[in-house]
Design a protein around this motif. Structure first.
Motif, PDB file in Angstrom:
ATOM      1  N   LEU A   1      16.874  42.744  36.618  1.00 19.29           N
ATOM      2  CA  LEU A   1      17.010  41.591  37.507  1.00 19.29           C
ATOM      3  C   LEU A   1      17.391  40.338  36.726  1.00 19.29           C
ATOM      4  CD1 LEU A   1      16.757  40.271  40.288  1.00 19.29           C
ATOM      5  CD2 LEU A   1      14.298  39.998  39.845  1.00 19.29           C
ATOM      6  N   ALA A   2      16.827  40.178  35.535  1.00 23.69           N
ATOM      7  CA  ALA A   2      17.173  39.014  34.712  1.00 23.69           C
ATOM      8  C   ALA A   2      18.643  39.050  34.312  1.00 23.69           C
ATOM      9  CB  ALA A   2      16.277  38.974  33.473  1.00 23.69           C
ATOM     10  N   ALA A   3      19.136  40.236  33.931  1.00 25.26           N
ATOM     11  CA  ALA A   3      20.553  40.368  33.569  1.00 25.26           C
ATOM     12  C   ALA A   3      21.442  40.139  34.789  1.00 25.26           C
ATOM     13  CB  ALA A   3      20.812  41.754  32.979  1.00 25.26           C
ATOM     14  N   ARG A   4      21.030  40.635  35.929  1.00 24.42           N
ATOM     15  CA  ARG A   4      21.775  40.453  37.181  1.00 24.42           C
ATOM     16  C   ARG A   4      21.886  38.967  37.524  1.00 24.42           C
ATOM     17  NH1 ARG A   4      21.079  43.981  42.344  1.00 24.42           N
ATOM     18  NH2 ARG A   4      21.552  42.632  44.096  1.00 24.42           N
ATOM     19  N   THR A   5      20.771  38.253  37.392  1.00 23.11           N
ATOM     20  CA  THR A   5      20.760  36.823  37.692  1.00 23.11           C
ATOM     21  C   THR A   5      21.697  36.062  36.765  1.00 23.11           C
ATOM     22  OG1 THR A   5      18.481  36.987  38.478  1.00 23.11           O
ATOM     23  CG2 THR A   5      19.275  34.795  37.904  1.00 23.11           C
ATOM     24  N   THR A   6      21.690  36.422  35.485  1.00 25.93           N
ATOM     25  CA  THR A   6      22.580  35.779  34.515  1.00 25.93           C
ATOM     26  C   THR A   6      24.044  36.022  34.867  1.00 25.93           C
ATOM     27  OG1 THR A   6      20.935  35.987  32.757  1.00 25.93           O
ATOM     28  CG2 THR A   6      23.223  35.681  32.081  1.00 25.93           C
ATOM     29  N   GLY A   7      24.365  37.259  35.243  1.00 27.67           N
ATOM     30  CA  GLY A   7      25.740  37.587  35.602  1.00 27.67           C
ATOM     31  C   GLY A   7      26.221  36.815  36.822  1.00 27.67           C
ATOM     32  N   LYS A   8      25.378  36.711  37.830  1.00 25.61           N
ATOM     33  CA  LYS A   8      25.736  35.968  39.028  1.00 25.61           C
ATOM     34  C   LYS A   8      25.899  34.483  38.729  1.00 25.61           C
ATOM     35  CE  LYS A   8      23.712  37.235  42.935  1.00 25.61           C
ATOM     36  NZ  LYS A   8      22.666  37.642  43.905  1.00 25.61           N
ATOM     37  N   GLN A   9      25.061  33.964  37.843  1.00 24.57           N
ATOM     38  CA  GLN A   9      25.145  32.547  37.506  1.00 24.57           C
ATOM     39  C   GLN A   9      26.452  32.227  36.781  1.00 24.57           C
ATOM     40  OE1 GLN A   9      22.735  30.295  38.578  1.00 24.57           O
ATOM     41  NE2 GLN A   9      24.396  28.889  38.048  1.00 24.57           N
ATOM     42  N   LYS A  10      26.891  33.124  35.904  1.00 24.92           N
ATOM     43  CA  LYS A  10      28.146  32.904  35.179  1.00 24.92           C
ATOM     44  C   LYS A  10      29.328  32.840  36.141  1.00 24.92           C
ATOM     45  CE  LYS A  10      26.947  34.766  30.625  1.00 24.92           C
ATOM     46  NZ  LYS A  10      27.247  35.789  29.606  1.00 24.92           N
ATOM     47  N   LEU A  11      29.301  33.675  37.163  1.00 24.30           N
ATOM     48  CA  LEU A  11      30.365  33.619  38.172  1.00 24.30           C
ATOM     49  C   LEU A  11      30.289  32.325  38.967  1.00 24.30           C
ATOM     50  CD1 LEU A  11      30.448  37.280  39.500  1.00 24.30           C
ATOM     51  CD2 LEU A  11      32.417  36.001  38.661  1.00 24.30           C
ATOM     52  N   ALA A  12      29.082  31.946  39.360  1.00 20.94           N
ATOM     53  CA  ALA A  12      28.901  30.720  40.149  1.00 20.94           C
ATOM     54  C   ALA A  12      29.339  29.488  39.363  1.00 20.94           C
ATOM     55  CB  ALA A  12      27.441  30.591  40.576  1.00 20.94           C
ATOM     56  N   ASP A  13      29.097  29.492  38.043  1.00 15.62           N
ATOM     57  CA  ASP A  13      29.450  28.344  37.202  1.00 15.62           C
ATOM     58  C   ASP A  13      30.917  28.329  36.795  1.00 15.62           C
ATOM     59  OD1 ASP A  13      26.804  27.630  37.341  1.00 15.62           O
ATOM     60  OD2 ASP A  13      26.279  28.397  35.351  1.00 15.62           O
ATOM     61  N   GLY A  14      31.630  29.428  37.061  1.00 13.82           N
ATOM     62  CA  GLY A  14      33.021  29.508  36.638  1.00 13.82           C
ATOM     63  C   GLY A  14      33.203  29.902  35.191  1.00 13.82           C
ATOM     64  N   ALA A  15      32.123  30.371  34.545  1.00 16.69           N
ATOM     65  CA  ALA A  15      32.234  30.811  33.151  1.00 16.69           C
ATOM     66  C   ALA A  15      33.051  32.097  33.045  1.00 16.69           C
ATOM     67  CB  ALA A  15      30.844  31.021  32.551  1.00 16.69           C
ATOM     68  N   VAL A  16      33.005  32.907  34.090  1.00 13.37           N
ATOM     69  CA  VAL A  16      33.842  34.104  34.190  1.00 13.37           C
ATOM     70  C   VAL A  16      34.505  34.107  35.558  1.00 13.37           C
ATOM     71  CG1 VAL A  16      32.476  35.487  32.578  1.00 13.37           C
ATOM     72  CG2 VAL A  16      31.898  35.510  34.994  1.00 13.37           C
ATOM     73  N   HIS A  17      35.604  34.835  35.663  1.00 12.47           N
ATOM     74  CA  HIS A  17      36.357  34.853  36.915  1.00 12.47           C
ATOM     75  C   HIS A  17      36.672  36.287  37.330  1.00 12.47           C
ATOM     76  CE1 HIS A  17      37.134  30.553  37.453  1.00 12.47           C
ATOM     77  NE2 HIS A  17      37.248  30.485  36.133  1.00 12.47           N
ATOM     78  N   LEU A  18      36.909  36.473  38.620  1.00 11.59           N
ATOM     79  CA  LEU A  18      37.369  37.734  39.183  1.00 11.59           C
ATOM     80  C   LEU A  18      38.734  37.486  39.820  1.00 11.59           C
ATOM     81  CD1 LEU A  18      34.104  38.986  40.939  1.00 11.59           C
ATOM     82  CD2 LEU A  18      35.149  39.968  38.901  1.00 11.59           C
ATOM     83  N   VAL A  19      39.737  38.191  39.333  1.00  7.13           N
ATOM     84  CA  VAL A  19      41.085  38.033  39.872  1.00  7.13           C
ATOM     85  C   VAL A  19      41.101  38.438  41.342  1.00  7.13           C
ATOM     86  CG1 VAL A  19      43.464  38.866  39.732  1.00  7.13           C
ATOM     87  CG2 VAL A  19      42.199  38.374  37.642  1.00  7.13           C
ATOM     88  N   GLY A  20      41.670  37.577  42.168  1.00  7.00           N
ATOM     89  CA  GLY A  20      41.740  37.848  43.598  1.00  7.00           C
ATOM     90  C   GLY A  20      40.505  37.428  44.360  1.00  7.00           C
ATOM     91  N   VAL A  21      39.480  36.986  43.625  1.00  4.94           N
ATOM     92  CA  VAL A  21      38.218  36.579  44.265  1.00  4.94           C
ATOM     93  C   VAL A  21      37.913  35.122  43.949  1.00  4.94           C
ATOM     94  CG1 VAL A  21      35.738  37.025  44.472  1.00  4.94           C
ATOM     95  CG2 VAL A  21      37.328  38.932  44.184  1.00  4.94           C
ATOM     96  N   THR A  22      37.832  34.802  42.663  1.00  4.85           N
ATOM     97  CA  THR A  22      37.566  33.419  42.265  1.00  4.85           C
ATOM     98  C   THR A  22      38.792  32.753  41.649  1.00  4.85           C
ATOM     99  OG1 THR A  22      36.795  34.056  40.057  1.00  4.85           O
ATOM    100  CG2 THR A  22      35.151  33.997  41.818  1.00  4.85           C
ATOM    101  N   LYS A  23      39.832  33.538  41.383  1.00  3.09           N
ATOM    102  CA  LYS A  23      41.047  32.999  40.784  1.00  3.09           C
ATOM    103  C   LYS A  23      42.234  33.820  41.276  1.00  3.09           C
ATOM    104  CE  LYS A  23      42.232  30.866  36.368  1.00  3.09           C
ATOM    105  NZ  LYS A  23      41.854  30.753  34.940  1.00  3.09           N
ATOM    106  N   PHE A  24      43.368  33.146  41.488  1.00  3.93           N
ATOM    107  CA  PHE A  24      44.581  33.798  41.985  1.00  3.93           C
ATOM    108  C   PHE A  24      44.305  34.527  43.303  1.00  3.93           C
ATOM    109  CE2 PHE A  24      44.806  34.014  37.239  1.00  3.93           C
ATOM    110  CZ  PHE A  24      45.705  32.979  37.074  1.00  3.93           C
ATOM    111  N   VAL A  25      43.714  33.808  44.236  1.00  3.74           N
ATOM    112  CA  VAL A  25      43.336  34.387  45.521  1.00  3.74           C
ATOM    113  C   VAL A  25      44.559  34.480  46.423  1.00  3.74           C
ATOM    114  CG1 VAL A  25      41.852  34.121  47.541  1.00  3.74           C
ATOM    115  CG2 VAL A  25      41.026  33.430  45.276  1.00  3.74           C
ATOM    116  N   ASP A  26      44.771  35.637  47.008  1.00  2.00           N
ATOM    117  CA  ASP A  26      45.881  35.864  47.927  1.00  2.00           C
ATOM    118  C   ASP A  26      45.485  35.371  49.316  1.00  2.00           C
ATOM    119  OD1 ASP A  26      48.023  36.749  49.402  1.00  2.00           O
ATOM    120  OD2 ASP A  26      48.004  38.794  48.601  1.00  2.00           O
TER     121      ASP A  26
END
Length: 462
Positions: free
Chosen positions: A397-422
């Motif tokens: 759960l701690a690792a899951r929370t960290t991963g979600k936070q990185k996405l929310a903060d924009g530290a990592v991106h998902l193509v088609g989801v948080t960046k280059f959205v169609d």
């Protein structure tokens, strides 16, 4: 006369890096991952670890890895058509799931025309694994050299659903006794799948996933020996499972790390049995609202499995996040591997990552993180006790929370989801799938609920 290129020193690199950073500290290039492992910006001879060589056991001059497809279904004739299409279209083996596994009669119809001595058939039956294994053994009767992959794996189902009809110890014992019963009749069969997939799909770090997989293997081996199976046969009958995603460097290092950890497990039992590793594409990386970029993610995952040295690679259909993939999505998954294998020739080198200072270092780091998590689980009484008590779930759960936070903060991106959205997403078709049945109340643990990283950004996506 050729002129040798100068070899820059770490000091040369540091000077150029400081110039590019324009006053920002060089330490900002150092990162910590979810396992609190340091990832440095430069790996060279000065900070190199001992070289790693972790090749798959199969012959790189042939089909280096097993191109394995997953076919799900309840109607035997429809499943048979899908299986035959996959095998005729380039797949080497299949994984079956669905109601066709309930009995030997529908399973036999689903496998009509399949040469079980040539095409391995694996099962994905959850807690019903022993019953499905018995059904497959009946279907294969008369083919003693059948390459059956029973893939009994009660611990993944227990962890993911948070329960089981019987105590999980009973399910382990049942799987082990089923393996012992069929070991003599099918010498080329494997019995167990020891994977950290449930941890991965719930948001675990690489080390936590590897630790779960190894702890699962140890629990299965102990049950097998108690059931009377010789330890060497139990080791050879265990397939290791690992998830691969679009983070291909970490994914391929994770495959190699699992092979290193397995060497230690075998050495502890006094044997040297090569690891057999099945790499499956991650479902937590898939997007539902716009599934088409999943093709890129799945290609990266397939690349990681191939270069990392997996013995079998399984890619999901790109539409998986919306439902059960249809024939078109399964064809895309199959053809992605064919291109990686037959056009990119990724299997022509035994261990392509060997000799890379970064990848060798990362492989050893992940192996040590996985071993540390395994030992932590063992100190908690083993995987069953850790799951029942919820200690492992809390770490994940701690690792899951960290991963979600990185996405929310924009530290990592998902193509088609948080960046280059169609803005104009094309629809996809999927097949209807029955709802998953909840586990009965024989045993309980806090569930490792799966997630998709893109869910928070998709709103009302399917």
């Amino acid at each position: 006369m050729s002129k040798a290129f100068p070899i820059p020193s770490p000091a040369d690199w540091r000077a150029e890096a400081e110039k590019a950073l324009k006053g920002k500290p060089l330490e900002g290039l150092v990162h910590l991952d979810a396992d609190h492992l340091t990832i440095r910006p430069l790996y060279a001879r000065a900070n190199a670890t001992e070289a790693v060589f972790a090749p798959r056991a199969s012959d790189a001059d042939g089909r280096a890895w097993d191109l394995r497809t997953q076919v799900e279904g309840d109607d035997p004739e429809a499943v048979n058509a899908a299986v035959m299409a996959d095998l005729e279209g380039g797949a080497a083996s299949v994984i079956l799931s669905g109601a066709v596994l309930a009995d030997s009669e529908p399973l036999g119809r689903a496998l009509e025309g399949v040469a079980l001595e040539l095409a391995p058939v694996a099962l994905d039956a959850g807690l019903d694994g022993p019953d499905a294994a018995n059904a497959l053994a009946v279907v294969a009767k008369g083919s003693p050299r059948a390459k059956l992959r029973f893939h009994m794996d009660p611990l993944t189902a227990f962890a993911a659903t948070g329960g089981s009809p019987r105590t999980i110890e009973e399910h382990l014992s049942l799987a082990a006794n089923t393996a012992a019963r069929h070991a003599g009749a099918y010498p080329d069969a494997t019995f167990f799948l020891a994977t950290g997939r449930a941890a991965h799909e719930a948001g675990a770090s690489a080390g936590q996933e590897l630790g779960f997989a190894v702890a699962s293997a140890v629990a299965l081996l102990n049950a097998a020996v108690e059931a009377g199976l010789p330890i060497e046969r139990a080791l050879a009958g265990t397939v290791l499972g690992v998830s691969v995603d679009a983070e291909y460097f970490d994914s391929l290092a994770k495959v190699r790390a699992l092979r290193l950890i397995w060497r230690s497990i075998c050495a502890a039992h006094g044997h040297d049995v090569p690891a057999v590793i099945e790499a499956r594409s991650s479902r937590r990386m898939l997007a539902a609202k716009d599934p088409w970029p999943n093709l890129l993610r799945l290609t990266a995952a397939g690349f990681a499995g191939a270069v990392g040295g997996a013995d079998a690679v399984v890619l999901d259909g790109f539409s998986r996040a919306q439902g059960r993939p249809d024939a078109f999505a399964r064809r895309q998954a199959r053809n992605t591997q064919l291109i990686l294998m037959e056009e990119a020739h990724l299997g022509r080198v035994a261990d392509p990552a060997a000799g890379s200072w970064f990848l060798d270092h990362r492989t050893r780091d992940l192996a040590e993180a996985g071993w540390a998590e395994f030992r932590r689980i063992e100190r908690e009484g083993g995987l069953v006790a850790s799951l029942r008590g919820g200690a492992l779930q809390q770490r994940i759960l701690a690792a899951r929370t960290t991963g979600k936070q990185k996405l929310a903060d924009g530290a990592v991106h998902l193509v088609g989801v948080t960046k280059f959205v169609d803005a104009d997403v094309r629809s996809v078709s999927v097949e209807a799938a029955p709802a998953s049945a909840l586990a009965a109340n024989g045993d309980r643990c806090p569930p490792l609920t799966p997630l998709r990283w893109s869910e928070a950004f998709e709103g009302d996506a399917a």
